[in-house]
Scaffold this motif. Structure first.
Motif, PDB file in Angstrom:
ATOM      1  N   GLY A 211     -11.354  46.832 -28.864  1.00  0.00           N
ATOM      2  CA  GLY A 211     -12.071  45.628 -29.306  1.00  0.00           C
ATOM      3  C   GLY A 211     -12.002  44.556 -28.238  1.00  0.00           C
ATOM      4  N   GLU A 212     -11.628  43.335 -28.669  1.00  0.00           N
ATOM      5  CA  GLU A 212     -11.553  42.223 -27.695  1.00  0.00           C
ATOM      6  C   GLU A 212     -10.124  41.953 -27.249  1.00  0.00           C
ATOM      7  N   GLY A 213      -9.186  42.775 -27.733  1.00  0.00           N
ATOM      8  CA  GLY A 213      -7.784  42.601 -27.311  1.00  0.00           C
ATOM      9  C   GLY A 213      -7.105  41.411 -27.957  1.00  0.00           C
ATOM     10  N   LEU A 214      -7.706  40.902 -29.064  1.00  0.00           N
ATOM     11  CA  LEU A 214      -7.152  39.683 -29.660  1.00  0.00           C
ATOM     12  C   LEU A 214      -6.210  39.953 -30.835  1.00  0.00           C
ATOM     13  N   ASN A 215      -6.047  41.234 -31.181  1.00  0.00           N
ATOM     14  CA  ASN A 215      -5.128  41.572 -32.272  1.00  0.00           C
ATOM     15  C   ASN A 215      -3.707  41.184 -31.862  1.00  0.00           C
ATOM     16  N   VAL A 216      -2.950  40.720 -32.854  1.00  0.00           N
ATOM     17  CA  VAL A 216      -1.602  40.211 -32.561  1.00  0.00           C
ATOM     18  C   VAL A 216      -0.545  41.154 -33.139  1.00  0.00           C
ATOM     19  N   ARG A 217       0.465  41.455 -32.321  1.00  0.00           N
ATOM     20  CA  ARG A 217       1.616  42.225 -32.773  1.00  0.00           C
ATOM     21  C   ARG A 217       2.869  41.395 -32.497  1.00  0.00           C
ATOM     22  N   ASP A 218       3.922  41.641 -33.308  1.00  0.00           N
ATOM     23  CA  ASP A 218       5.166  40.865 -33.233  1.00  0.00           C
ATOM     24  C   ASP A 218       6.207  41.796 -32.601  1.00  0.00           C
ATOM     25  N   TRP A 219       6.435  41.658 -31.283  1.00  0.00           N
ATOM     26  CA  TRP A 219       7.194  42.678 -30.535  1.00  0.00           C
ATOM     27  C   TRP A 219       8.698  42.470 -30.607  1.00  0.00           C
ATOM     28  N   LEU A 220       9.419  43.572 -30.842  1.00  0.00           N
ATOM     29  CA  LEU A 220      10.881  43.517 -30.925  1.00  0.00           C
ATOM     30  C   LEU A 220      11.475  44.586 -30.012  1.00  0.00           C
ATOM     31  N   TYR A 221      12.436  44.179 -29.182  1.00  0.00           N
ATOM     32  CA  TYR A 221      13.108  45.151 -28.315  1.00  0.00           C
ATOM     33  C   TYR A 221      13.904  46.119 -29.199  1.00  0.00           C
ATOM     34  N   VAL A 222      13.793  47.413 -28.903  1.00  0.00           N
ATOM     35  CA  VAL A 222      14.275  48.449 -29.817  1.00  0.00           C
ATOM     36  C   VAL A 222      15.757  48.302 -30.173  1.00  0.00           C
ATOM     37  N   GLU A 223      16.575  47.831 -29.231  1.00  0.00           N
ATOM     38  CA  GLU A 223      18.008  47.706 -29.515  1.00  0.00           C
ATOM     39  C   GLU A 223      18.258  46.687 -30.638  1.00  0.00           C
ATOM     40  N   ASP A 224      17.416  45.645 -30.696  1.00  0.00           N
ATOM     41  CA  ASP A 224      17.568  44.657 -31.767  1.00  0.00           C
ATOM     42  C   ASP A 224      17.254  45.280 -33.129  1.00  0.00           C
ATOM     43  N   HIS A 225      16.318  46.222 -33.149  1.00  0.00           N
ATOM     44  CA  HIS A 225      16.015  46.939 -34.394  1.00  0.00           C
ATOM     45  C   HIS A 225      17.220  47.807 -34.790  1.00  0.00           C
ATOM     46  N   CYS A 226      17.801  48.492 -33.806  1.00  0.00           N
ATOM     47  CA  CYS A 226      18.963  49.370 -34.091  1.00  0.00           C
ATOM     48  C   CYS A 226      20.109  48.548 -34.672  1.00  0.00           C
ATOM     49  N   LYS A 227      20.313  47.365 -34.106  1.00  0.00           N
ATOM     50  CA  LYS A 227      21.393  46.495 -34.586  1.00  0.00           C
ATOM     51  C   LYS A 227      21.138  46.105 -36.050  1.00  0.00           C
ATOM     52  N   ALA A 228      19.876  45.832 -36.370  1.00  0.00           N
ATOM     53  CA  ALA A 228      19.532  45.445 -37.747  1.00  0.00           C
ATOM     54  C   ALA A 228      19.827  46.598 -38.714  1.00  0.00           C
ATOM     55  N   ILE A 229      19.489  47.809 -38.321  1.00  0.00           N
ATOM     56  CA  ILE A 229      19.710  48.952 -39.229  1.00  0.00           C
ATOM     57  C   ILE A 229      21.207  49.178 -39.440  1.00  0.00           C
ATOM     58  N   ASP A 230      21.981  49.047 -38.380  1.00  0.00           N
ATOM     59  CA  ASP A 230      23.440  49.195 -38.493  1.00  0.00           C
ATOM     60  C   ASP A 230      23.990  48.157 -39.490  1.00  0.00           C
ATOM     61  N   LEU A 231      23.513  46.915 -39.387  1.00  0.00           N
ATOM     62  CA  LEU A 231      23.990  45.864 -40.301  1.00  0.00           C
ATOM     63  C   LEU A 231      23.594  46.170 -41.743  1.00  0.00           C
ATOM     64  N   ILE A 232      22.381  46.656 -41.942  1.00  0.00           N
ATOM     65  CA  ILE A 232      21.917  46.950 -43.308  1.00  0.00           C
ATOM     66  C   ILE A 232      22.728  48.111 -43.894  1.00  0.00           C
ATOM     67  N   LEU A 233      22.957  49.115 -43.060  1.00  0.00           N
ATOM     68  CA  LEU A 233      23.704  50.295 -43.512  1.00  0.00           C
ATOM     69  C   LEU A 233      25.098  49.898 -44.013  1.00  0.00           C
ATOM     70  N   HIS A 234      25.706  48.938 -43.337  1.00  0.00           N
ATOM     71  CA  HIS A 234      27.068  48.554 -43.703  1.00  0.00           C
ATOM     72  C   HIS A 234      27.142  47.411 -44.713  1.00  0.00           C
ATOM     73  N   GLY A 235      26.139  46.507 -44.687  1.00  0.00           N
ATOM     74  CA  GLY A 235      26.276  45.322 -45.553  1.00  0.00           C
ATOM     75  C   GLY A 235      25.066  45.020 -46.415  1.00  0.00           C
ATOM     76  N   GLY A 236      23.992  45.803 -46.269  1.00  0.00           N
ATOM     77  CA  GLY A 236      22.783  45.546 -47.042  1.00  0.00           C
ATOM     78  C   GLY A 236      23.005  45.883 -48.513  1.00  0.00           C
ATOM     79  N   ARG A 237      22.288  45.184 -49.388  1.00  0.00           N
ATOM     80  CA  ARG A 237      22.448  45.445 -50.825  1.00  0.00           C
ATOM     81  C   ARG A 237      21.523  46.564 -51.273  1.00  0.00           C
ATOM     82  N   PRO A 238      22.059  47.592 -51.963  1.00  0.00           N
ATOM     83  CA  PRO A 238      21.205  48.669 -52.457  1.00  0.00           C
ATOM     84  C   PRO A 238      20.051  48.128 -53.299  1.00  0.00           C
ATOM     85  N   GLY A 239      18.893  48.764 -53.135  1.00  0.00           N
ATOM     86  CA  GLY A 239      17.712  48.354 -53.895  1.00  0.00           C
ATOM     87  C   GLY A 239      16.936  47.248 -53.199  1.00  0.00           C
ATOM     88  N   GLU A 240      17.388  46.822 -52.007  1.00  0.00           N
ATOM     89  CA  GLU A 240      16.739  45.695 -51.329  1.00  0.00           C
ATOM     90  C   GLU A 240      15.929  46.126 -50.111  1.00  0.00           C
TER      91      GLU A 240
END
Ligand code: NAD
Ligand code: TDX
Length: 339
Positions: A211-240
């Motif tokens: 298209g015109e290249g105007l679509n927007v994406r919200d970019w996250l460096y992969v290691e920051d995603h891994c850190k988030a999953i580790d935190l959820i696995l250990h402290g996230g509330r089930p069902g959330e």
């Protein structure tokens, strides 16, 4: 902990395995991966040297193989990355997306239910919320935003999320879900925007912008995603559900021009091509919940992350050259020639 990581020979799963082996050296990590076109054992070569890591070649839709692995290993947790992940391929051929992303998730949930006391984490995506209009920069996806999918890929991921919530409510399986924005970094398969542009620019090939290249994406460096999953696995509330994203919105054309400038190429390589059908305009995550509950925040800025990523592709040519010289060429021809 003994953790089953599915889809760990792919982009984010492999980064997660390396993150966890380093962060929790006492944990055992078992990876199940079917090794589809997107899975690459070479990516896990270094992990294979670690005695706390095991690779098992298998399909998450294969109930017998999955149950066998659960019986043998006695897992404490499952993190499900395994999926067909490319939107353009889902538009060409939806069926395998439904099979792996929905039925595969169901098999894993059944296993978690059957063998009991197993924490289950589903790696989902911001695409389940559909898109936001470009003229409302004040709007963001929260965990309460209704599901409103656009592509067969996002519809299959949303279906899997609904199944996860059903297994939590009906059977009490301790499920959590993360919905993350676009990742980038090492081991990203060359069909996706950032690695495709890096590799084409290196070869001075055309850079196909939809298209015109105007679509927007919200970019996250992969290691920051891994850190988030580790935190959820250990402290996230089930069902959330937890949204993960770093307020790093960029138009596609900005990203492409950034890569061109890092590599010292010319903008004349840019070619505007026919748009993706149903192309989502803008994704933007509000990560307030995970920040407030689990203290997560992104550590890598886009400026830093994109330079690290380009450097990684420059120093790991052997990894992507074997991909782009193989079956991938047929896909590229099919997707881009005459577009
Ligand atoms: P990827 O395509 O790079 O890797 C997917 C992996 O899953 C591959 O190793 C593949 O071999 C494996 N796989 C596919 N089908 C399988 C099956 N039936 N059984 C076992 N293994 C199978 O994908 P990715 O970009 O690493 O994405 C991982 C997960 O994260 C996906 O669930 C995706 O929906 C989600 N996600 C991705 C992004 C992103 O920006 N890439 C953002 C948010 C969420
Ligand atoms: O050649 C291209 N030209 C182009 O303009 C390609 C491959 C993409 N694009 C555009 C389409 C999108 O607006 O760039 C943007 C990013 O495209 P992709 O890398 O295909 O990612 P996207 O469709 O945003 O989906 C990604 O993020 C969410 C992942 O592939 C999904 O697995 C994840 O859920």
């Amino acid at each position: 902990m003994n953790i089953l990581v599915t889809g760990g020979a792919g982009f984010i799963g492999s980064n997660f395995i390396y993150y966890m082996l380093q962060k929790h050296p006492q944990y055992r990590i078992v990876c199940i991966d079917k090794l589809t076109y997107a899975g690459n054992l070479e990516t896990l070569r270094k992990a294979m040297e670690n005695e706390n890591f095991r690779f098992f070649k298998g399909d998450i839709t294969d109930r017998k193989a999955v149950y066998g692995l659960f019986e043998e290993e006695g897992f404490d947790a499952v993190v499900n990355f395994a999926a067909e992940s490319h939107v353009d391929r889902s538009i060409e051929e939806p069926e395998v997306f439904l099979r792996t992303n929905i039925l595969g998730t169901q098999v894993l949930l059944d296993a978690a239910k059957k063998y009991g006391n197993i924490r289950y984490h589903q790696v989902s995506t911001d695409e389940v919320y559909g898109d936001l209009p470009l003229d409302r920069p004040d709007l963001f996806f929260t965990e309460e935003t209704p599901i409103h999918t656009s592509s067969p890929y996002s519809a299959s991921k949303a279906s899997a999320d609904l199944l996860c919530m059903a297994y939590y409510r009906t059977y009490g399986v301790p499920v959590t879900i993360s919905r993350c924005s676009n990742n980038y970094g090492p081991y990203h398969f060359p069909e996706k925007l950032i690695p495709l542009m890096i590799i084409n620019a290196l070869h001075k090939k055309e850079l196909p912008v939809y298209g015109e290249g105007l679509n927007v994406r919200d970019w996250l460096y992969v290691e920051d995603h891994c850190k988030a999953i580790d935190l959820i696995l250990h402290g996230g509330r089930p069902g959330e559900v937890y949204n993960v994203g770093g307020h790093n919105e960029k138009t596609n054309i900005e990203v492409v021009k950034k890569i061109i400038s890092i590599l010292g190429r010319d903008e004349s390589l840019i070619k505007y091509v026919t748009d993706r059908p149903g192309h989502d305009m803008r994704y933007a995550i509000d990560p307030t919940k995970i920040t407030n509950e689990l203290g997560w925040y992104p550590e890598t800025t886009f400026e830093e992350g994109i330079k690290k990523t380009v450097d990684w592709y420059l120093s790991n040519k052997h990894w992507w050259e074997s991909i782009v010289n193989g079956e991938y060429m047929n896909y590229y021809e099919r997707m881009y020639s005459g577009r």
